[in-house]
Design a protein around this motif. Structure first.
Motif, PDB file in Angstrom:
ATOM      1  N   ARG A  55     -19.007 114.360   7.449  1.00 22.51           N
ATOM      2  CA  ARG A  55     -19.174 114.029   6.075  1.00 22.51           C
ATOM      3  C   ARG A  55     -20.567 113.178   5.952  1.00 22.51           C
ATOM      4  O   ARG A  55     -21.298 113.391   4.803  1.00 22.51           O
ATOM      5  N   ASP A  56     -20.905 112.375   6.749  1.00 20.24           N
ATOM      6  CA  ASP A  56     -21.897 111.620   6.728  1.00 20.24           C
ATOM      7  C   ASP A  56     -23.185 112.468   7.174  1.00 20.24           C
ATOM      8  O   ASP A  56     -24.371 112.259   6.489  1.00 20.24           O
ATOM      9  N   ARG A  57     -23.227 113.653   7.943  1.00 21.57           N
ATOM     10  CA  ARG A  57     -24.375 114.452   8.145  1.00 21.57           C
ATOM     11  C   ARG A  57     -24.649 115.224   6.835  1.00 21.57           C
ATOM     12  O   ARG A  57     -25.753 115.409   6.748  1.00 21.57           O
ATOM     13  N   ILE A  58     -23.749 115.470   6.141  1.00 21.24           N
ATOM     14  CA  ILE A  58     -24.044 116.363   4.772  1.00 21.24           C
ATOM     15  C   ILE A  58     -23.881 115.398   3.714  1.00 21.24           C
ATOM     16  O   ILE A  58     -22.781 115.238   3.301  1.00 21.24           O
ATOM     17  N   GLY A  59     -25.142 115.196   3.525  1.00 21.54           N
ATOM     18  CA  GLY A  59     -25.422 114.107   2.219  1.00 21.54           C
ATOM     19  C   GLY A  59     -24.556 114.816   0.942  1.00 21.54           C
ATOM     20  O   GLY A  59     -24.943 115.872   0.675  1.00 21.54           O
ATOM     21  N   GLY A  60     -23.957 114.109   0.051  1.00 15.20           N
ATOM     22  CA  GLY A  60     -23.406 114.360  -1.132  1.00 15.20           C
ATOM     23  C   GLY A  60     -21.926 115.040  -1.046  1.00 15.20           C
ATOM     24  O   GLY A  60     -21.532 115.118  -2.217  1.00 15.20           O
ATOM     25  N   ILE A  61     -21.484 115.339   0.064  1.00 19.07           N
ATOM     26  CA  ILE A  61     -20.239 116.148  -0.115  1.00 19.07           C
ATOM     27  C   ILE A  61     -18.972 115.030  -0.151  1.00 19.07           C
ATOM     28  O   ILE A  61     -19.080 113.931   0.615  1.00 19.07           O
ATOM     29  N   SER A  62     -18.122 115.493  -0.963  1.00 20.74           N
ATOM     30  CA  SER A  62     -16.769 114.158  -0.985  1.00 20.74           C
ATOM     31  C   SER A  62     -15.987 114.786   0.161  1.00 20.74           C
ATOM     32  O   SER A  62     -16.049 115.565   0.700  1.00 20.74           O
ATOM     33  N   GLU A  63     -15.207 113.758   0.581  1.00 27.70           N
ATOM     34  CA  GLU A  63     -14.068 114.046   1.253  1.00 27.70           C
ATOM     35  C   GLU A  63     -13.273 115.083   0.881  1.00 27.70           C
ATOM     36  O   GLU A  63     -12.905 115.977   1.621  1.00 27.70           O
ATOM     37  N   LYS A  64     -12.806 115.084  -0.242  1.00 27.36           N
ATOM     38  CA  LYS A  64     -12.160 116.487  -1.034  1.00 27.36           C
ATOM     39  C   LYS A  64     -12.503 117.827  -0.420  1.00 27.36           C
ATOM     40  O   LYS A  64     -12.136 118.629  -0.133  1.00 27.36           O
ATOM     41  N   MET A  65     -13.907 117.797  -0.766  1.00 27.56           N
ATOM     42  CA  MET A  65     -14.571 119.047  -0.858  1.00 27.56           C
ATOM     43  C   MET A  65     -14.794 119.232   0.712  1.00 27.56           C
ATOM     44  O   MET A  65     -14.716 120.344   1.140  1.00 27.56           O
ATOM     45  N   LEU A  66     -15.134 118.420   1.630  1.00 27.41           N
ATOM     46  CA  LEU A  66     -15.043 118.690   2.898  1.00 27.41           C
ATOM     47  C   LEU A  66     -14.023 119.231   3.594  1.00 27.41           C
ATOM     48  O   LEU A  66     -13.938 120.304   4.309  1.00 27.41           O
ATOM     49  N   SER A  67     -12.760 118.458   3.163  1.00 22.85           N
ATOM     50  CA  SER A  67     -11.392 118.749   3.590  1.00 22.85           C
ATOM     51  C   SER A  67     -11.071 120.416   3.285  1.00 22.85           C
ATOM     52  O   SER A  67     -10.617 121.092   3.910  1.00 22.85           O
ATOM     53  N   GLN A  68     -11.203 120.464   1.839  1.00 22.13           N
ATOM     54  CA  GLN A  68     -11.067 122.011   1.381  1.00 22.13           C
ATOM     55  C   GLN A  68     -11.913 123.266   2.109  1.00 22.13           C
ATOM     56  O   GLN A  68     -11.302 124.090   2.451  1.00 22.13           O
ATOM     57  N   ASN A  69     -13.264 122.870   2.161  1.00 25.78           N
ATOM     58  CA  ASN A  69     -14.183 123.779   2.662  1.00 25.78           C
ATOM     59  C   ASN A  69     -13.734 123.801   4.232  1.00 25.78           C
ATOM     60  O   ASN A  69     -13.672 125.077   4.772  1.00 25.78           O
ATOM     61  N   LEU A  70     -13.186 122.924   4.921  1.00 27.87           N
ATOM     62  CA  LEU A  70     -13.054 123.081   6.379  1.00 27.87           C
ATOM     63  C   LEU A  70     -11.814 123.891   6.562  1.00 27.87           C
ATOM     64  O   LEU A  70     -11.603 124.603   7.486  1.00 27.87           O
ATOM     65  N   ARG A  71     -10.716 123.692   5.723  1.00 25.86           N
ATOM     66  CA  ARG A  71      -9.597 124.355   5.743  1.00 25.86           C
ATOM     67  C   ARG A  71      -9.828 125.693   5.552  1.00 25.86           C
ATOM     68  O   ARG A  71      -9.209 126.482   6.290  1.00 25.86           O
ATOM     69  N   ASP A  72     -10.660 126.053   4.459  1.00 20.99           N
ATOM     70  CA  ASP A  72     -10.976 127.622   4.368  1.00 20.99           C
ATOM     71  C   ASP A  72     -11.744 128.226   5.719  1.00 20.99           C
ATOM     72  O   ASP A  72     -11.399 129.348   6.108  1.00 20.99           O
ATOM     73  N   LEU A  73     -12.638 127.567   6.058  1.00 23.59           N
ATOM     74  CA  LEU A  73     -13.386 127.920   7.343  1.00 23.59           C
ATOM     75  C   LEU A  73     -12.482 128.031   8.528  1.00 23.59           C
ATOM     76  O   LEU A  73     -12.664 128.715   9.443  1.00 23.59           O
ATOM     77  N   VAL A  74     -11.370 126.912   8.762  1.00 23.51           N
ATOM     78  CA  VAL A  74     -10.581 127.011   9.786  1.00 23.51           C
ATOM     79  C   VAL A  74      -9.744 128.379   9.742  1.00 23.51           C
ATOM     80  O   VAL A  74      -9.574 129.094  10.773  1.00 23.51           O
ATOM     81  N   ARG A  75      -9.091 128.719   8.428  1.00 23.98           N
ATOM     82  CA  ARG A  75      -8.434 129.584   8.050  1.00 23.98           C
ATOM     83  C   ARG A  75      -9.061 131.036   8.405  1.00 23.98           C
ATOM     84  O   ARG A  75      -8.581 132.139   9.121  1.00 23.98           O
ATOM     85  N   ASP A  76     -10.314 131.053   8.148  1.00 22.90           N
ATOM     86  CA  ASP A  76     -11.193 132.294   8.391  1.00 22.90           C
ATOM     87  C   ASP A  76     -11.632 132.615   9.872  1.00 22.90           C
ATOM     88  O   ASP A  76     -12.158 133.617  10.157  1.00 22.90           O
ATOM     89  N   GLY A  77     -11.341 131.785  10.517  1.00 26.12           N
ATOM     90  CA  GLY A  77     -11.501 131.617  12.052  1.00 26.12           C
ATOM     91  C   GLY A  77     -12.675 131.349  12.504  1.00 26.12           C
ATOM     92  O   GLY A  77     -13.451 131.734  13.501  1.00 26.12           O
ATOM     93  N   LEU A  78     -13.475 130.679  11.668  1.00 27.65           N
ATOM     94  CA  LEU A  78     -15.093 130.196  11.833  1.00 27.65           C
ATOM     95  C   LEU A  78     -14.975 128.887  12.509  1.00 27.65           C
ATOM     96  O   LEU A  78     -15.958 128.536  13.187  1.00 27.65           O
ATOM     97  N   VAL A  79     -14.291 128.098  12.393  1.00 29.70           N
ATOM     98  CA  VAL A  79     -13.945 126.602  12.662  1.00 29.70           C
ATOM     99  C   VAL A  79     -12.859 126.329  13.287  1.00 29.70           C
ATOM    100  O   VAL A  79     -12.007 126.640  12.868  1.00 29.70           O
ATOM    101  N   HIS A  80     -13.078 125.635  14.448  1.00 26.53           N
ATOM    102  CA  HIS A  80     -11.545 125.075  15.300  1.00 26.53           C
ATOM    103  C   HIS A  80     -11.444 123.804  14.775  1.00 26.53           C
ATOM    104  O   HIS A  80     -12.440 122.889  14.758  1.00 26.53           O
ATOM    105  N   ARG A  81     -10.135 123.371  14.463  1.00 19.62           N
ATOM    106  CA  ARG A  81      -9.688 121.982  14.245  1.00 19.62           C
ATOM    107  C   ARG A  81      -8.955 121.525  15.282  1.00 19.62           C
ATOM    108  O   ARG A  81      -7.913 122.260  15.902  1.00 19.62           O
TER     109      ARG A  81
END
Length: 144
Positions: A55-81
């Motif tokens: 969150r701190d690395r990506i200026g301007g992103i809210s926690e809600k948007m970060l969570s939502q995008n991470l959820r999508d990218l994890v589901r797409d198999g691009l990011v590991h949680r």
């Protein structure tokens, strides 16, 4: 071979043709090219990050948007949680091998943007001056 058969062979596969409105790849395209998707993938190229560091690395992103995008990218198999059991639980995110390949390609685009931003801004200014000069006679005519 019939003409119809030849045409079918040259038709793109609807499952991988992002120009086709029914292509499932459009969803992935949307996730990756969203305002935040690219930046998340690029930020994770440096290695795993915990949520707050990402969150701190990506200026301007809210926690809600970060969570939502991470959820999508994890589901797409691009990011590991990864959740490390502790109190409170520690969650970190990293790129999967699939995400690594995509992030490398995205880095080329981000590098191009970084190298050419000044050129684009100069072109925008030049365009705005030309448009302004073209609008000047119309504005003068209206004032009479």
């Amino acid at each position: 071979m019939k003409v119809g058969d030849q045409e079918k062979r040259h038709m793109p596969d609807p499952m991988s043709d992002v120009f086709n409105s029914d292509c499932p790849g459009r969803t992935v395209f949307t996730h990756v090219t969203s305002r935040w998707g690219m930046l998340i993938l690029a930020a994770l190229r440096g290695g795993p990050l915990r949520f707050y560091l990402l969150r701190d690395r990506i200026g301007g992103i809210s926690e809600k948007m970060l969570s939502q995008n991470l959820r999508d990218l994890v589901r797409d198999g691009l990011v590991h949680r990864e959740v490390v059991p502790s109190v409170p639980p520690k969650v970190s995110y990293s790129l999967t091998p699939l995400g690594e390949g995509l992030a490398a390609a995205l880095q080329e685009l981000l590098s191009w943007i970084g190298s050419h931003t000044a050129d684009v801004i100069a072109a925008q200014r030049q365009h705005d001056v030309l448009v302004s000069e073209q609008d000047l006679p119309r504005k003068e005519a209206r004032s009479f």
